[in-house]
Design a protein around this motif. Structure first.
Motif, PDB file in Angstrom:
ATOM      1  N   SER A 116       0.847  -1.206   0.000  1.00  0.00           N
ATOM      2  CA  SER A 116       0.000   0.000   0.000  1.00  0.00           C
ATOM      3  C   SER A 116       0.868   1.236   0.000  1.00  0.00           C
ATOM      4  CB  SER A 116      -0.917  -0.013   1.222  1.00  0.00           C
ATOM      5  OG  SER A 116      -0.180  -0.234   2.406  1.00  0.00           O
ATOM      6  N   SER A 117       0.987   1.844  -1.178  1.00  0.00           N
ATOM      7  CA  SER A 117       1.680   3.123  -1.269  1.00  0.00           C
ATOM      8  C   SER A 117       0.636   4.229  -1.098  1.00  0.00           C
ATOM      9  CB  SER A 117       2.408   3.223  -2.612  1.00  0.00           C
ATOM     10  OG  SER A 117       3.162   4.418  -2.662  1.00  0.00           O
ATOM     11  N   GLU A 149       9.302   7.952   1.841  1.00  0.00           N
ATOM     12  CA  GLU A 149       9.477   6.548   2.253  1.00  0.00           C
ATOM     13  C   GLU A 149       8.643   5.626   1.366  1.00  0.00           C
ATOM     14  OE1 GLU A 149       9.029   2.742   3.873  1.00  0.00           O
ATOM     15  OE2 GLU A 149       7.341   4.114   3.763  1.00  0.00           O
ATOM     16  N   LYS A 150       7.410   6.049   1.057  1.00  0.00           N
ATOM     17  CA  LYS A 150       6.556   5.224   0.198  1.00  0.00           C
ATOM     18  C   LYS A 150       7.192   5.081  -1.199  1.00  0.00           C
ATOM     19  CE  LYS A 150       2.744   4.361   2.685  1.00  0.00           C
ATOM     20  NZ  LYS A 150       2.462   3.003   3.173  1.00  0.00           N
ATOM     21  N   ARG A 169       2.674  -6.213  -6.352  1.00  0.00           N
ATOM     22  CA  ARG A 169       1.546  -5.380  -6.793  1.00  0.00           C
ATOM     23  C   ARG A 169       1.521  -4.141  -5.900  1.00  0.00           C
ATOM     24  NH1 ARG A 169       2.377  -8.273 -10.070  1.00  0.00           N
ATOM     25  NH2 ARG A 169       1.147  -9.969 -10.995  1.00  0.00           N
ATOM     26  N   ILE A 170       1.529  -2.953  -6.516  1.00  0.00           N
ATOM     27  CA  ILE A 170       1.606  -1.712  -5.733  1.00  0.00           C
ATOM     28  C   ILE A 170       0.426  -0.810  -6.065  1.00  0.00           C
ATOM     29  CG2 ILE A 170       2.954   0.365  -5.238  1.00  0.00           C
ATOM     30  CD1 ILE A 170       5.473  -1.244  -6.090  1.00  0.00           C
ATOM     31  N   ALA A 171      -0.326  -0.418  -5.021  1.00  0.00           N
ATOM     32  CA  ALA A 171      -1.417   0.550  -5.201  1.00  0.00           C
ATOM     33  C   ALA A 171      -1.086   1.816  -4.432  1.00  0.00           C
ATOM     34  CB  ALA A 171      -2.732  -0.028  -4.692  1.00  0.00           C
ATOM     35  N   ARG A 172      -1.386   2.959  -5.041  1.00  0.00           N
ATOM     36  CA  ARG A 172      -1.273   4.234  -4.313  1.00  0.00           C
ATOM     37  C   ARG A 172      -2.679   4.626  -3.876  1.00  0.00           C
ATOM     38  NH1 ARG A 172       2.497   7.022  -8.896  1.00  0.00           N
ATOM     39  NH2 ARG A 172       4.453   5.963  -8.333  1.00  0.00           N
TER      40      ARG A 172
END
Ligand code: NAD
Length: 323
Positions: A116-117, A149-150, A169-172
């Motif tokens: 979770s970004s 940091e994210k 898998r990265i979500a903002r």
């Protein structure tokens, strides 16, 4: 049966995610320092500190996990992450958690890791001031250390993907609202802080709002967020994806919405304080095209459900409150 390990399962979004995974037929192990926002529905729960690599390693024992969700972070609203006085903790705590989880995933042969970004990776000055398309994060200039940091962790995880073939898998996330979001204690975000102030104000009273009311944001309902996480995890998309609403509202208009939902008469005093960036307009074109996901809950309904939850919490005896 698929098995999932959720870091940050005691928190707001993590708690809703666990519920969704259970409903989808997963066996779930939760991991958190504490239950920040709600009782847990996980099959098993570990109360441990993810800054400690040995504790993170323990989280993987006994089962092979198909999916790992990493939502644990030292975070809060603008009064926490933009105040400048928590920066060392925010950065060092979260970077330790994220590195420990990534390394353990590689060691234990996990197939997919979700991270979770945040919208905080976007710089204040963009090509078009009102938009946040995923590529707008570069050239990088987040306005707080939490965002740096994210962004660093996004890059670290992409390097784990390249070097160790860990599927990432990265979500903002962009300002998630809903029942069980933190609403008091100093880590609450603007929407929950405003809802709490409106819930508490006496008729004819005054609420203080940080900023001048012209800042703009988007707010996404938590079950839509969780649906986005699941869609991303089920996909083969390994580029970063915004998970947010594209409906923009100013803070002043958001206060007006809360005023009309509450039916209360009160005045508003705008005061100086940390607000974060002036404008942040999430774009969901990529999510819509690549994972067939769009928000489904309208802002008024999302705000009503969040407001009702906070009103209920305020009425509870102190020791029974969930946060
Ligand atoms: P939250 O604070 O409710 O949940 C985070 C959880 O992480 C908490 O329960 C906390 O106890 C846990 N945690 C912190 N340090 C830990 C440690 N050392 N070991 C184990 N657990 C630890 O926050 P949330 O709103 O549910 O956010 C979840 C994730 O989504 C976070 O990574 C956050 O940065 C990200 N995010 C949230 C939003 C939002 O609007 N809520 C927006 C952008 C990004």
């Amino acid at each position: 049966m698929k098995r999932a390990l959720v870091f940050g399962a005691g928190g707001f979004i993590g708690g809703h995610l666990v519920e969704r995974l259970i409903a989808d037929g997963y066996w779930v192990r939760g991991f958190d320092l504490k239950l920040t926002s709600s009782p847990t529905h996980a099959n098993e729960f570990l109360f441990l500190d993810a800054r400690d690599a040995t504790s993170v390693d323990r989280a993987f024992s006994g089962h092979e996990f198909d999916e790992v969700y990493q939502l644990a972070a030292d975070m809060g609203g603008a009064t926490y992450i933009n105040a400048g006085i928590h920066d060392a903790d925010v950065m060092s705590n979260s970077v330790l958690i994220n590195a420990n989880v990534a390394k353990a995933c590689v060691k234990h042969g996990v197939k997919k890791l979700f991270f979770s970004s945040s919208a905080c990776v976007y710089p204040q000055v963009q090509k078009d001031l009102s938009t946040c398309y995923e590529d707008d994060a570069y050239p990088a200039c987040p306005d707080n250390e939490y965002g740096w940091e994210k962004l660093f962790t996004e890059r670290m995880l992409m390097s784990f993907q390249r070097q160790y073939s860990l599927s990432v898998r990265i979500a903002r996330f962009h300002s998630i609202v809903g029942p069980r979001s933190t609403w008091q204690g100093g880590k609450e975000k603007a929407h929950s802080a405003l809802a709490r102030k409106v819930a508490l104000v006496e008729p004819g009273g005054c609420i203080e709002v940080i900023g001048d009311g012209t800042q703009t944001r988007t707010f996404l309902y938590v079950t839509d967020c969780v649906a986005g996480i699941r869609a991303l995890m089920d996909s083969d998309v390994d580029s970063v994806i915004n998970i947010g609403s594209d409906v923009l509202i100013s803070i002043a208009d958001y206060v007006e919405m809360l005023r009309s939902l509450s039916g209360k008469v009160f005045t508003v005093k705008y005061i100086p304080g940390p607000t974060g960036v002036k404008d942040r307009h999430c774009q969901v074109t990529r999510a819509s095209q690549l994972i067939d996901w769009r928000p489904t809950t309208d802002l008024r309904t999302a705000t009503q459900l969040t407001y009702d939850y906070i009103c209920q919490q305020i009425k509870l005896p102190q020791k029974l409150k969930l946060v």
